[in-house]
Scaffold this motif. Sequence first.
Motif, short mmCIF file in Angstrom:
data_model
loop_
_atom_site.label_atom_id
_atom_site.label_comp_id
_atom_site.label_asym_id
_atom_site.label_seq_id
_atom_site.Cartn_x
_atom_site.Cartn_y
_atom_site.Cartn_z
N GLU A 1 39.43 -10.95 61.87
CA GLU A 1 38.93 -10.04 59.61
C GLU A 1 37.43 -9.99 60.02
OE1 GLU A 1 40.26 -12.85 57.53
OE2 GLU A 1 41.75 -11.97 56.97
N ASN A 2 36.60 -9.79 61.05
CA ASN A 2 35.01 -9.99 60.36
C ASN A 2 33.84 -10.23 62.32
OD1 ASN A 2 33.93 -13.08 60.93
ND2 ASN A 2 35.18 -13.39 58.90
N GLY A 3 32.66 -9.90 62.18
CA GLY A 3 32.31 -10.51 63.57
C GLY A 3 32.26 -11.23 64.01
N GLY A 4 32.15 -12.94 63.10
CA GLY A 4 32.15 -13.67 63.39
C GLY A 4 33.07 -14.48 64.37
N GLU A 5 34.81 -13.53 63.34
CA GLU A 5 35.81 -14.70 64.39
C GLU A 5 35.70 -13.98 66.29
OE1 GLU A 5 38.86 -13.65 62.06
OE2 GLU A 5 38.20 -15.22 59.76
N SER A 6 35.98 -12.27 65.92
CA SER A 6 35.03 -11.80 67.50
C SER A 6 34.05 -12.64 68.03
CB SER A 6 34.66 -10.26 67.25
OG SER A 6 36.06 -9.75 65.86
N LYS A 7 33.06 -12.84 67.95
CA LYS A 7 32.15 -13.45 68.99
C LYS A 7 32.46 -15.17 69.16
CE LYS A 7 27.02 -14.65 68.14
NZ LYS A 7 26.36 -13.42 68.98
N ALA A 8 33.17 -15.62 67.89
CA ALA A 8 33.65 -16.76 68.52
C ALA A 8 34.89 -16.61 69.64
CB ALA A 8 34.62 -17.97 67.30
N ARG A 9 35.68 -15.95 69.93
CA ARG A 9 37.06 -16.06 70.67
C ARG A 9 36.72 -15.29 71.65
NH1 ARG A 9 38.85 -10.88 68.15
NH2 ARG A 9 39.89 -11.18 70.37
N ALA A 10 35.05 -13.94 71.91
CA ALA A 10 34.71 -13.73 72.81
C ALA A 10 33.59 -15.17 73.91
CB ALA A 10 33.47 -12.63 72.42
N CYS B 1 34.91 -3.27 68.57
CA CYS B 1 36.03 -3.09 69.01
C CYS B 1 37.33 -3.33 68.22
CB CYS B 1 36.23 -3.04 70.26
SG CYS B 1 34.74 -2.06 71.80
N ASP B 2 37.20 -4.96 67.58
CA ASP B 2 37.94 -5.12 67.17
C ASP B 2 38.17 -4.65 65.34
OD1 ASP B 2 39.10 -7.08 68.97
OD2 ASP B 2 37.75 -8.67 67.44
N GLN B 3 37.07 -4.34 65.19
CA GLN B 3 36.56 -3.67 63.18
C GLN B 3 37.60 -2.17 63.35
OE1 GLN B 3 36.17 -4.84 60.21
NE2 GLN B 3 36.96 -7.32 61.61
N GLU C 1 28.86 -9.34 71.43
CA GLU C 1 28.31 -8.50 70.59
C GLU C 1 29.75 -7.28 70.23
OE1 GLU C 1 26.63 -8.96 68.20
OE2 GLU C 1 25.11 -10.66 69.60
N SER C 2 30.00 -6.67 71.44
CA SER C 2 30.86 -5.26 71.62
C SER C 2 32.21 -5.37 71.22
CB SER C 2 30.99 -5.05 73.07
OG SER C 2 31.72 -5.61 73.95
#
Length: 318
Positions: free
Chosen positions: A202-211, A160-162, A155-156
């Motif tokens: 680019e979005n929360g889904g991509e960040s969630k995937a990386r995490a 932070c990415d954005q 989630e975090s």
Amino acid sequence: MKIHADLWRAFEQAESSGFGLCCFTEPQRRAIQRRLRCGEVMSPARGVYVRTVQWSSLTYEQKGDCVIKTLAKLHPQWILSGSCAAWLYGVTRTFRLLSQVMVAVPPRSHSYTPAGIVQSYLDDSEKSDLRLRGVRVCSIERTLFDCARTLPLEESLGICDQAVRKRWVSSPRLADFLDEHRGFRGVESARLAFSLIDPLSENGGESKARALMYELGFALPQLQVAFNDPVTHRRYRADFMWTLPNGIQIVGEFDGRQKYVDEGMRNGLTVEQVLEKEKARESRLSIYDVRLLRFGYAELMNPAYFKKLLTEFGVPRR
């Protein structure tokens, strides 16, 4: 009947300004409790009440704005931090994160904070009267720090990415902020999240995937890698890419629902036209003889399955 009419009129007045009901008389409070039990009224946050039918007609963005504006009206002395402040900065639109309300208070504060509200203690150097949309908030550095040390990494990291992507703050400034707050609880969680920040996400889904990739032990991919279309000479960007030692490339594509349901993201195209473009793009990528791995939120919500998926496609381990 008079109490019911007065109560409904109070709800209508609050709703017309985008608020929930938070100030009422004792008879109205009893009436609210009765309607809570029968489902006519609901409480999306402590001390905030809305009519169920009206609430169900709001978008998630309207719901988030309603909760935060009403809390600020109910507690004008509060300085919001964490996910509520991140919402006001525009770096998250995940409504369920607003269930954790974090309030920044001075050290050794003895002010009353209701049960269920998380306190975050501010250094003397952090005092400010920063306001966003009329609501008092912490600095962006403190907001991200509190998100990163209290929320799960999945989630975090998106928040932070954005924040860095939208240039609210830089990664070096966040590193300095960490050094200034070494003794705080959860600082190691914040250090990990800050170390993984990538504004190319680019979005929360991509960040969630990386995490999730990181937590499952996989190598982190390159982001937004460009490919040329040899037919139309357009350039396509892949969400994720790994290159194996033997030269084989694995392209990962995150399929978020937003680009299909949000008219603003479709650039005037119909859902069918968006799908056709996705198929054409996938066809062009296949010219490069890559392994194309597609996944969406359903896969991210099942880490065991996501791990198996990445493993079967040959995504390297860290």
